[in-house]
Design an enzyme around this catalytic site. Structure first.
Site, PDB file in Angstrom:
ATOM      1  N   TYR A 176       0.830  -1.213   0.000  1.00 54.86           N
ATOM      2  CA  TYR A 176       0.000   0.000   0.000  1.00 54.86           C
ATOM      3  C   TYR A 176       0.862   1.260   0.000  1.00 54.86           C
ATOM      4  CZ  TYR A 176      -3.692   3.272   1.381  1.00 54.86           C
ATOM      5  OH  TYR A 176      -4.581   4.331   1.440  1.00 54.86           O
ATOM      6  N   GLY A 179       3.299   1.258  -2.812  1.00 50.17           N
ATOM      7  CA  GLY A 179       2.453   1.335  -4.017  1.00 50.17           C
ATOM      8  C   GLY A 179       2.023   2.765  -4.285  1.00 50.17           C
ATOM      9  N   ASN A 221     -14.367   0.554  13.616  1.00 51.08           N
ATOM     10  CA  ASN A 221     -14.330  -0.538  14.601  1.00 51.08           C
ATOM     11  C   ASN A 221     -14.904  -0.098  15.940  1.00 51.08           C
ATOM     12  OD1 ASN A 221     -13.222  -2.450  12.945  1.00 51.08           O
ATOM     13  ND2 ASN A 221     -11.310  -2.691  14.081  1.00 51.08           N
ATOM     14  N   THR A 241      -0.676   7.733  17.643  1.00 56.45           N
ATOM     15  CA  THR A 241      -1.644   8.797  17.346  1.00 56.45           C
ATOM     16  C   THR A 241      -2.077   8.793  15.884  1.00 56.45           C
ATOM     17  OG1 THR A 241       0.021  10.472  16.744  1.00 56.45           O
ATOM     18  CG2 THR A 241      -0.581  10.307  19.098  1.00 56.45           C
ATOM     19  N   ASP A 302       3.142  -0.541  12.390  1.00 60.80           N
ATOM     20  CA  ASP A 302       2.085   0.454  12.619  1.00 60.80           C
ATOM     21  C   ASP A 302       2.732   1.816  12.927  1.00 60.80           C
ATOM     22  OD1 ASP A 302      -0.567   1.362  13.070  1.00 60.80           O
ATOM     23  OD2 ASP A 302      -0.206   1.283  15.231  1.00 60.80           O
ATOM     24  N   PRO A 303       2.434   2.866  12.144  1.00 58.35           N
ATOM     25  CA  PRO A 303       3.038   4.171  12.423  1.00 58.35           C
ATOM     26  C   PRO A 303       2.711   4.648  13.838  1.00 58.35           C
ATOM     27  CG  PRO A 303       1.998   4.172  10.271  1.00 58.35           C
ATOM     28  CD  PRO A 303       1.596   2.895  10.936  1.00 58.35           C
ATOM     29  N   ARG A 306       0.979  10.445  13.751  1.00 59.51           N
ATOM     30  CA  ARG A 306       0.647  11.035  12.449  1.00 59.51           C
ATOM     31  C   ARG A 306      -0.249  12.258  12.641  1.00 59.51           C
ATOM     32  NH1 ARG A 306      -0.235   6.336   8.608  1.00 59.51           N
ATOM     33  NH2 ARG A 306      -2.472   6.605   8.830  1.00 59.51           N
TER      34      ARG A 306
HETATM   35  N1  NAD Z   1     -10.159   6.780   4.076  1.00 59.84           N
HETATM   36  C1  NAD Z   1      -8.923   7.132   4.410  1.00 59.84           C
HETATM   37  O1  NAD Z   1      -8.638   7.350   5.580  1.00 59.84           O
HETATM   38  C2  NAD Z   1      -7.860   7.290   3.371  1.00 59.84           C
HETATM   39  C3  NAD Z   1      -6.624   7.801   3.768  1.00 59.84           C
HETATM   40  C4  NAD Z   1      -5.615   7.955   2.815  1.00 59.84           C
HETATM   41  C5  NAD Z   1      -5.859   7.656   1.491  1.00 59.84           C
HETATM   42  N2  NAD Z   1      -7.080   7.173   1.126  1.00 59.84           N
HETATM   43  C6  NAD Z   1      -7.263   6.838  -0.283  1.00 59.84           C
HETATM   44  O2  NAD Z   1      -8.543   7.261  -0.736  1.00 59.84           O
HETATM   45  C7  NAD Z   1      -9.079   6.322  -1.652  1.00 59.84           C
HETATM   46  C8  NAD Z   1     -10.455   5.871  -1.194  1.00 59.84           C
HETATM   47  O3  NAD Z   1     -10.372   5.312   0.100  1.00 59.84           O
HETATM   48  P1  NAD Z   1     -11.673   4.811   0.884  1.00 59.84           P
HETATM   49  O4  NAD Z   1     -11.427   5.046   2.310  1.00 59.84           O
HETATM   50  O5  NAD Z   1     -12.895   5.359   0.241  1.00 59.84           O
HETATM   51  O6  NAD Z   1     -11.579   3.240   0.640  1.00 59.84           O
HETATM   52  P2  NAD Z   1     -12.625   2.182   0.105  1.00 59.84           P
HETATM   53  O7  NAD Z   1     -12.003   0.851   0.263  1.00 59.84           O
HETATM   54  O8  NAD Z   1     -13.968   2.409   0.737  1.00 59.84           O
HETATM   55  O9  NAD Z   1     -12.766   2.551  -1.430  1.00 59.84           O
HETATM   56  C9  NAD Z   1     -11.911   2.079  -2.431  1.00 59.84           C
HETATM   57  C10 NAD Z   1     -12.733   1.733  -3.664  1.00 59.84           C
HETATM   58  O10 NAD Z   1     -11.852   1.277  -4.703  1.00 59.84           O
HETATM   59  C11 NAD Z   1     -12.395   0.094  -5.272  1.00 59.84           C
HETATM   60  N3  NAD Z   1     -11.287  -0.677  -5.846  1.00 59.84           N
HETATM   61  C12 NAD Z   1     -10.265  -1.283  -5.174  1.00 59.84           C
HETATM   62  N4  NAD Z   1      -9.427  -1.876  -6.046  1.00 59.84           N
HETATM   63  C13 NAD Z   1      -9.925  -1.633  -7.298  1.00 59.84           C
HETATM   64  C14 NAD Z   1      -9.514  -1.985  -8.603  1.00 59.84           C
HETATM   65  N5  NAD Z   1      -8.418  -2.724  -8.815  1.00 59.84           N
HETATM   66  N6  NAD Z   1     -10.273  -1.579  -9.641  1.00 59.84           N
HETATM   67  C15 NAD Z   1     -11.396  -0.849  -9.448  1.00 59.84           C
HETATM   68  N7  NAD Z   1     -11.837  -0.486  -8.236  1.00 59.84           N
HETATM   69  C16 NAD Z   1     -11.101  -0.878  -7.170  1.00 59.84           C
HETATM   70  C17 NAD Z   1     -13.094  -0.599  -4.121  1.00 59.84           C
HETATM   71  O11 NAD Z   1     -14.040  -1.567  -4.523  1.00 59.84           O
HETATM   72  C18 NAD Z   1     -13.729   0.591  -3.399  1.00 59.84           C
HETATM   73  O12 NAD Z   1     -14.997   0.902  -3.937  1.00 59.84           O
HETATM   74  C19 NAD Z   1      -8.046   5.198  -1.751  1.00 59.84           C
HETATM   75  O13 NAD Z   1      -7.223   5.443  -2.868  1.00 59.84           O
HETATM   76  C20 NAD Z   1      -7.237   5.340  -0.485  1.00 59.84           C
HETATM   77  O14 NAD Z   1      -5.924   4.859  -0.638  1.00 59.84           O
HETATM   78  C21 NAD Z   1      -8.073   6.976   2.039  1.00 59.84           C
HETATM   79  O1  UDX Z   2      -9.591  -1.990  16.194  1.00 56.23           O
HETATM   80  C1  UDX Z   2      -8.594  -1.258  16.020  1.00 56.23           C
HETATM   81  C2  UDX Z   2      -8.101  -0.878  14.736  1.00 56.23           C
HETATM   82  C3  UDX Z   2      -6.983  -0.073  14.668  1.00 56.23           C
HETATM   83  N1  UDX Z   2      -6.379   0.383  15.787  1.00 56.23           N
HETATM   84  C4  UDX Z   2      -5.219   1.292  15.718  1.00 56.23           C
HETATM   85  O2  UDX Z   2      -5.693   2.490  15.143  1.00 56.23           O
HETATM   86  C5  UDX Z   2      -4.679   3.112  14.382  1.00 56.23           C
HETATM   87  C6  UDX Z   2      -5.247   3.446  13.022  1.00 56.23           C
HETATM   88  O3  UDX Z   2      -5.469   2.239  12.321  1.00 56.23           O
HETATM   89  P1  UDX Z   2      -6.376   2.174  11.003  1.00 56.23           P
HETATM   90  O4  UDX Z   2      -6.447   0.738  10.601  1.00 56.23           O
HETATM   91  O5  UDX Z   2      -7.661   2.879  11.225  1.00 56.23           O
HETATM   92  O6  UDX Z   2      -5.611   3.053   9.921  1.00 56.23           O
HETATM   93  P2  UDX Z   2      -4.061   3.360   9.670  1.00 56.23           P
HETATM   94  O7  UDX Z   2      -3.835   4.746  10.134  1.00 56.23           O
HETATM   95  O8  UDX Z   2      -3.175   2.311  10.225  1.00 56.23           O
HETATM   96  O9  UDX Z   2      -3.986   3.263   8.114  1.00 56.23           O
HETATM   97  C7  UDX Z   2      -4.784   4.091   7.301  1.00 56.23           C
HETATM   98  O10 UDX Z   2      -4.008   5.194   7.019  1.00 56.23           O
HETATM   99  C8  UDX Z   2      -4.447   6.110   6.045  1.00 56.23           C
HETATM  100  C9  UDX Z   2      -5.011   5.472   4.815  1.00 56.23           C
HETATM  101  O11 UDX Z   2      -4.142   5.465   3.734  1.00 56.23           O
HETATM  102  C10 UDX Z   2      -5.678   4.183   5.014  1.00 56.23           C
HETATM  103  O12 UDX Z   2      -7.031   4.416   5.270  1.00 56.23           O
HETATM  104  C11 UDX Z   2      -5.120   3.308   6.065  1.00 56.23           C
HETATM  105  O13 UDX Z   2      -4.009   2.694   5.555  1.00 56.23           O
HETATM  106  C12 UDX Z   2      -3.501   2.139  14.365  1.00 56.23           C
HETATM  107  O14 UDX Z   2      -2.535   2.576  15.275  1.00 56.23           O
HETATM  108  C13 UDX Z   2      -4.088   0.820  14.821  1.00 56.23           C
HETATM  109  O15 UDX Z   2      -3.143   0.073  15.564  1.00 56.23           O
HETATM  110  C14 UDX Z   2      -6.861   0.031  17.048  1.00 56.23           C
HETATM  111  O16 UDX Z   2      -6.316   0.435  18.074  1.00 56.23           O
HETATM  112  N2  UDX Z   2      -7.937  -0.788  17.120  1.00 56.23           N
END
Ligand code: NAD
Ligand code: UDX
Length: 346
Positions: A176, A179, A221, A241, A302-303, A306
């Site tokens: 991720y 990527g 969660n 954080t 795990d970061p 942030r």
């Molecule tokens: N929500 C966050 O906290 C967060 C933080 C940082 C970055 N982002 C980025 O924002 C975007 C959306 O995140 P989200 O939270 O809505 O996640 P999400 O998982 O709800 O949405 C991702 C969508 O992409 C689709 N998808 C995944 N792989 C695919 C593929 N190969 N082809 C076509 N569709 C595909 C999934 O079905 C889903 O509908 C992502 O790129 C994510 O990396 C989200």
């Molecule tokens: O049930 C849980 C789930 C997670 N956590 C903690 O909560 C923190 C946040 O975890 P999350 O799984 O929500 O998300 P993360 O911050 O690790 O990653 C996210 O970062 C930004 C985006 O790119 C993605 O949505 C995701 O990768 C972590 O420190 C994790 O250890 C809990 O304490 N309990």
């Protein structure tokens, strides 16, 4: 012809972007903006689609493979004359005629992106390459939703966009975060080499209604656990954080970035920073004061901290988040209670 394009810090000289479709200049062409949203059936994507559809000049095309997204998130638009939904995987090429591309497709929750890491990195690399190829062919502007995870386990706190990050290239999160780092590289290479108009948003943890109930991310969660009267699972040490941004603020930031003149990368997030123990206490206090808080094992890499510096978003996009965590949690609780069919007792 060379053109000056700003990335916020320094000006770089790039080629002009490819010409947009001649239809855009046609005399009798209805002045619609055709917008592609990849990953539009997901959490942030579907809220973005709602906002884009409010503008009657926009036609919106969503492509999604429904890995973590759902048609249900878009049900209000299915059948609308300005809306089209295509089941498609971005790792395959796509031929559509559009003016803008919001490229979100990628699983975002760690449990989902680690489920099939090879597919996750293909989605980030081949998927982004395909969308850049499309942008080049049709002269579209493309916005990538990158992530705060490009900063890895940051050694600089808070993080501004000049920080290059501290990322494990071979860890379980690398599919991720590495990527997304390659996706950013591809965006800038297409920009410099082919003049593509690019925008890069570095999104920090975002939450809100419509997140999958079992998405696995921390806010969803804790809220689902509190409503179901199950213990809130704080992963150790609990002092790590995060900074949580409400989804409507995020969508506003993404649209401002797309419509503005800056390539980015630009952090979009809410600087309010909480430890996971503080988050658990807040959810407990607001949703279910009787619920237990337990600690459980964490996952590798795990970061530990942030928090975004959002000066750039503020100065270049006129953006700042409006919804505080304590205002966002009840909005999400309401949505989760409706979907779980568990009403409030009082
Ligand atoms: N929500 C966050 O906290 C967060 C933080 C940082 C970055 N982002 C980025 O924002 C975007 C959306 O995140 P989200 O939270 O809505 O996640 P999400 O998982 O709800 O949405 C991702 C969508 O992409 C689709 N998808 C995944 N792989 C695919 C593929 N190969 N082809 C076509 N569709 C595909 C999934 O079905 C889903 O509908 C992502 O790129 C994510 O990396 C989200
Ligand atoms: O049930 C849980 C789930 C997670 N956590 C903690 O909560 C923190 C946040 O975890 P999350 O799984 O929500 O998300 P993360 O911050 O690790 O990653 C996210 O970062 C930004 C985006 O790119 C993605 O949505 C995701 O990768 C972590 O420190 C994790 O250890 C809990 O304490 N309990």
């Amino acid at each position: 012809m060379a053109k000056e394009v700003s990335n916020g810090d320094n000006n770089v000289t790039v080629k002009s972007p490819p010409e947009p479709s001649p239809l855009r200049k046609a005399r009798f062409f209805k002045a619609n903006m055709r917008i592609l949203v990849t990953g539009g059936a997901g959490f942030i994507g579907s809220h973005l689609v709602d906002k884009l559809m409010e503008n009657e000049k926009n036609e919106v095309i969503v492509v999604d493979n429904y890995f973590t997204g759902s048609k249900d998130n878009l049900k209000q638009w299915i059948g609308h004359p300005r809306f089209e939904l295509i089941r498609h995987d971005v790792t395959e090429t796509l031929l559509v005629e559009v003016d803008q591309i919001y490229h979100l497709a990628c699983p975002a929750s760690p449990i989902f992106y680690k489920y099939n890491p090879v597919k996750t990195i293909k989605t980030n690399v081949i998927g982004t390459l395909n969308m850049l190829g499309l942008a080049k062919r049709v002269g579209a502007r493309i916005l990538l939703t990158s992530t705060s995870e490009v900063y890895g386990d940051p050694l600089v706190h808070p993080q501004d966009e000049s920080y290059w990050g501290n990322v494990n290239p071979i860890g379980v999160r690398s599919c991720y975060d590495e990527g997304k780092r390659v996706a950013e590289t591809l965006m800038f290479d297409y920009h410099r080499q082919h003049g593509i108009e690019i925008r890069i948003a570095r999104i920090f943890n975002t939450y809100g209604p419509r997140m999958n109930i079992d998405d696995g991310r921390v806010v969803s969660n804790f809220i689902a656990q509190a409503i179901r009267d199950e213990p809130l699972t704080v992963q150790l040490p609990g002092t790590q954080t995060r900074s949580f941004c409400y989804v409507s603020d995020m969508v506003d930031g993404l649209i401002r970035l797309m419509e503005g003149d800056n390539t980015g990368p630009i952090n979009i997030g809410n600087p309010g920073e909480f430890t996971m123990l503080e988050l658990a206490e807040t959810v407990k206090e607001m949703i279910n004061p009787d619920v237990k808080i337990v600690t459980v094992e964490n996952t590798p890499d795990d970061p530990r901290q942030r928090k975004p510096v959002i000066t750039k978003a503020n100065e270049l996009l006129g953006w700042e988040p409006k919804i505080k965590l304590k205002e966002g949690i009840p909005l999400m609780e309401e949505d989760f209670r409706r979907r779980l069919a568990i009403p409030r007792n009082n």
